[in-house]
Motif scaffolding. Structure first.
Motif, mmCIF file in Angstrom:
data_model
loop_
_atom_site.group_PDB
_atom_site.id
_atom_site.type_symbol
_atom_site.label_atom_id
_atom_site.label_comp_id
_atom_site.label_asym_id
_atom_site.label_seq_id
_atom_site.Cartn_x
_atom_site.Cartn_y
_atom_site.Cartn_z
ATOM 1 N N PRO A 6 0.817 -1.216 0.000
ATOM 2 C CA PRO A 6 0.000 0.000 0.000
ATOM 3 C C PRO A 6 0.853 1.269 0.000
ATOM 4 O O PRO A 6 2.004 1.243 0.440
ATOM 5 N N PHE A 7 0.283 2.359 -0.492
ATOM 6 C CA PHE A 7 0.972 3.640 -0.532
ATOM 7 C C PHE A 7 0.451 4.539 0.582
ATOM 8 O O PHE A 7 -0.747 4.589 0.845
ATOM 9 N N ASP A 8 1.368 5.262 1.202
ATOM 10 C CA ASP A 8 0.961 6.223 2.226
ATOM 11 C C ASP A 8 0.263 7.435 1.608
ATOM 12 O O ASP A 8 -0.619 8.024 2.231
ATOM 13 N N LEU A 9 0.648 7.785 0.380
ATOM 14 C CA LEU A 9 0.070 8.942 -0.293
ATOM 15 C C LEU A 9 0.071 8.708 -1.791
ATOM 16 O O LEU A 9 1.048 8.195 -2.354
ATOM 17 N N ALA A 10 -1.029 9.074 -2.442
ATOM 18 C CA ALA A 10 -1.109 9.019 -3.901
ATOM 19 C C ALA A 10 -1.562 10.368 -4.432
ATOM 20 O O ALA A 10 -2.414 11.030 -3.826
ATOM 21 N N LEU A 11 -0.997 10.782 -5.535
ATOM 22 C CA LEU A 11 -1.341 12.028 -6.217
ATOM 23 C C LEU A 11 -2.021 11.638 -7.519
ATOM 24 O O LEU A 11 -1.377 11.105 -8.430
ATOM 25 N N LEU A 12 -3.349 11.880 -7.600
ATOM 26 C CA LEU A 12 -4.161 11.328 -8.674
ATOM 27 C C LEU A 12 -4.865 12.428 -9.461
ATOM 28 O O LEU A 12 -5.393 13.382 -8.889
ATOM 29 N N PRO A 13 -4.931 12.300 -10.793
ATOM 30 C CA PRO A 13 -5.572 13.329 -11.627
ATOM 31 C C PRO A 13 -7.087 13.278 -11.529
ATOM 32 O O PRO A 13 -7.681 12.201 -11.525
ATOM 33 N N ILE A 14 -7.714 14.459 -11.459
ATOM 34 C CA ILE A 14 -9.176 14.507 -11.366
ATOM 35 C C ILE A 14 -9.783 15.511 -12.350
ATOM 36 O O ILE A 14 -11.008 15.642 -12.410
ATOM 37 N N GLY A 15 -8.956 16.217 -13.125
ATOM 38 C CA GLY A 15 -9.479 17.252 -14.002
ATOM 39 C C GLY A 15 -9.128 17.064 -15.459
ATOM 40 O O GLY A 15 -8.354 16.175 -15.829
ATOM 41 N N CYS A 16 -9.694 17.923 -16.320
ATOM 42 C CA CYS A 16 -9.532 17.841 -17.780
ATOM 43 C C CYS A 16 -10.002 16.477 -18.288
ATOM 44 O O CYS A 16 -9.339 15.845 -19.109
ATOM 45 N N MET A 22 -12.049 11.909 -23.994
ATOM 46 C CA MET A 22 -10.973 11.992 -23.006
ATOM 47 C C MET A 22 -10.752 10.727 -22.181
ATOM 48 O O MET A 22 -9.676 10.542 -21.608
ATOM 49 N N SER A 23 -11.736 9.856 -22.072
ATOM 50 C CA SER A 23 -11.681 8.791 -21.062
ATOM 51 C C SER A 23 -10.504 7.843 -21.217
ATOM 52 O O SER A 23 -10.003 7.308 -20.234
ATOM 53 N N GLY A 24 -10.031 7.648 -22.444
ATOM 54 C CA GLY A 24 -8.912 6.737 -22.622
ATOM 55 C C GLY A 24 -7.611 7.246 -22.040
ATOM 56 O O GLY A 24 -6.737 6.450 -21.683
ATOM 57 N N VAL A 25 -7.471 8.567 -21.926
ATOM 58 C CA VAL A 25 -6.199 9.153 -21.502
ATOM 59 C C VAL A 25 -6.284 10.028 -20.258
ATOM 60 O O VAL A 25 -5.251 10.357 -19.659
ATOM 61 N N HIS A 26 -7.504 10.435 -19.859
ATOM 62 C CA HIS A 26 -7.670 11.269 -18.668
ATOM 63 C C HIS A 26 -8.728 10.660 -17.754
ATOM 64 O O HIS A 26 -9.868 10.446 -18.163
ATOM 65 N N SER A 27 -8.360 10.412 -16.526
ATOM 66 C CA SER A 27 -9.285 9.832 -15.557
ATOM 67 C C SER A 27 -10.339 10.844 -15.126
ATOM 68 O O SER A 27 -10.026 12.015 -14.901
ATOM 69 N N SER A 28 -11.564 10.370 -14.985
ATOM 70 C CA SER A 28 -12.576 11.164 -14.289
ATOM 71 C C SER A 28 -12.339 11.032 -12.793
ATOM 72 O O SER A 28 -11.608 10.134 -12.349
ATOM 73 N N PRO A 29 -12.935 11.896 -11.977
ATOM 74 C CA PRO A 29 -12.804 11.718 -10.526
ATOM 75 C C PRO A 29 -13.263 10.337 -10.061
ATOM 76 O O PRO A 29 -12.656 9.749 -9.163
ATOM 77 N N HIS A 30 -14.325 9.804 -10.674
ATOM 78 C CA HIS A 30 -14.775 8.458 -10.313
ATOM 79 C C HIS A 30 -13.714 7.425 -10.657
ATOM 80 O O HIS A 30 -13.487 6.466 -9.903
ATOM 81 N N ASP A 31 -13.051 7.589 -11.800
ATOM 82 C CA ASP A 31 -11.980 6.677 -12.179
ATOM 83 C C ASP A 31 -10.835 6.732 -11.166
ATOM 84 O O ASP A 31 -10.246 5.706 -10.818
ATOM 85 N N SER A 32 -10.505 7.925 -10.713
ATOM 86 C CA SER A 32 -9.383 8.057 -9.791
ATOM 87 C C SER A 32 -9.684 7.466 -8.420
ATOM 88 O O SER A 32 -8.771 7.040 -7.710
ATOM 89 N N VAL A 33 -10.964 7.434 -8.035
ATOM 90 C CA VAL A 33 -11.312 6.695 -6.816
ATOM 91 C C VAL A 33 -11.029 5.208 -7.024
ATOM 92 O O VAL A 33 -10.519 4.524 -6.126
#
Length: 399
Positions: free
Chosen positions: A308-318, A325-336
């Motif tokens: 497990p990771f103590d901290l993750a930095l995940l994309p939520i925008g654009c 966009m979905s193939g290359v940019h995560s939605s906030p739901h994807d990042s969860v």
């Protein structure tokens, strides 16, 4: 050789069961270009981009950047967590972070201070949230990690200014193919200052102090994205995410294993860079749920090998419109979903609140990513502010 202040030692990679030789993300052997090797990715062409930008109107929802954006996305003068101990990540904006390990090794992730990101700084998205500090105000940097070569993640002016500040004393880590791009930026980067890695390869960066040697393992891991700074070099270089794992070595590091000299108290961080999670076909689908394509398996592999990771930095925008966009940019739901797959204890949203993409600007209000991120976090039964959150530009998260 890297700068005298640090040493770099290769470490034995960990490979998932899906790994093949030659690697499935290579095109030709040796690789002449790269691809996303999973059914979760659906390629979009430049013609698709033009249609989405200029001719599609079904889900366009252009909303100007609010005049009070600094109250919506606050900007604070950073102290870089100077009065706190632990693994620290300070948000500079967009996908840029300054990370400091518990032992004082300083790493910059996709640093961008420029006002405009694009060819020669003339065209491209304009920054609507200023950086929280100048480059001269950041601590001395030991290494810069680059996730891929897109202009909003690899900025020549920023790298030039950091090199000037440090009188050339700086090392860069990147994925395959990005090294040649760094050398041709015209900012004075030398070949000896760049180490490029394939997915799953790792480097131990060690730095002497008065009591011994502090070390951190830097592992190049997969992402689902793309590359290219001009139409003629799309996919010519590799894109990646990064794993940062503290090591408690007090003597010369061993190259034999990533586990060497690790301590139960060592911290780990995952930086997703820019990534998709699962292609969807409809603009109504902000989530991967019920999508006809499976999710990208790389994140569970990363979680199994390094979590497990103590901290993750995940994309939520654009992330809008989803059909493009979905193939290359995560939605906030994807990042969860990524948060859960990589086994993150705490995740911070990024890749929002700084630049508007040339396409997503016409579909995504700048306030939407944080709203959807919180909704997705709480919908999955996670605790906002504990399991997942956002921070102000300039704030430091410490774990």
């Amino acid at each position: 050789m890297p700068p005298q202040s640090i040493s770099l030692t290769p470490v034995s990679p960990r490979h998932p069961p899906s790994y093949t030789t030659p690697p499935s993300h290579h095109i030709n052997s040796p690789a002449s270009s790269f691809k996303n090797p999973w059914p979760s990715f659906q390629r979009k062409s430049p013609l698709d981009a033009a249609k989405t930008r200029w001719f599609s109107s079904s889900s366009k929802n252009f909303v100007p950047v609010p005049s009070n954006i600094s109250t919506i996305i606050p900007i604070n003068k950073p102290d870089f967590g100077s009065d706190r101990k632990g693994l620290k990540a300070t948000w500079i904006g967009h996908a840029s972070f300054l990370v400091e390990t518990s032992d004082g090794i300083v790493i910059l992730l996709d640093p961008v201070w420029s006002h405009k990101v694009g060819p020669y700084g003339v065209v491209g998205p304009v920054r609507f949230s200023r950086p929280p500090c100048s480059i001269d105000e950041i601590p001395h940097v030991d290494a810069v990690l680059i996730s891929h070569d897109h202009y909003d993640h690899l900025d020549s002016w920023t790298l030039s200014e950091i090199l000037k500040k440090q009188k050339g004393d700086l090392h860069f880590l990147c994925a395959l193919g990005v090294k040649s791009e760094l050398l041709h930026l015209g900012v004075g980067i030398k070949e000896s200052q760049v180490t490029q890695l394939d997915w799953w390869d790792g480097i131990r960066l060690s730095k002497e102090n008065g009591a011994g040697v502090n070390s951190v393992d830097l592992i190049c891991t997969p992402a689902q994205h793309s590359s290219g700074r001009a139409p003629w070099n799309f996919s010519a270089s590799l894109w990646c995410s990064w794993v940062i794992r503290e090591s408690s070595s007090t003597s010369s590091p061993s190259p034999s294993s990533l586990d060497t000299n690790e301590s139960p108290t060592s911290k780990s961080l995952y930086f997703a860079g820019d990534t998709g999670f699962c292609s969807v076909d409809s603009d109504d689908q902000v989530s991967h749920h019920a999508a006809p394509h499976p999710p990208c398996p790389a994140f569970e592999e990363i979680g199994t090998l390094y979590g497990p990771f103590d901290l993750a930095l995940l994309p939520i925008g654009c992330f809008q419109p989803r059909s493009f966009m979905s193939g290359v940019h995560s939605s906030p739901h994807d990042s969860v979903a990524i948060h859960k797959a990589i086994k993150s204890k705490r995740s911070i949203g990024m890749h929002y609140g700084t630049f508007r993409g040339s396409i997503s600007a016409h579909y995504e209000p700048v306030t939407e990513p944080v709203e959807r991120w919180r909704q997705a976090v709480e919908k999955e039964g996670l605790e906002w502010g504990v399991d997942a959150d956002v921070c102000s530009i300039g704030d430091t998260v410490v774990v």
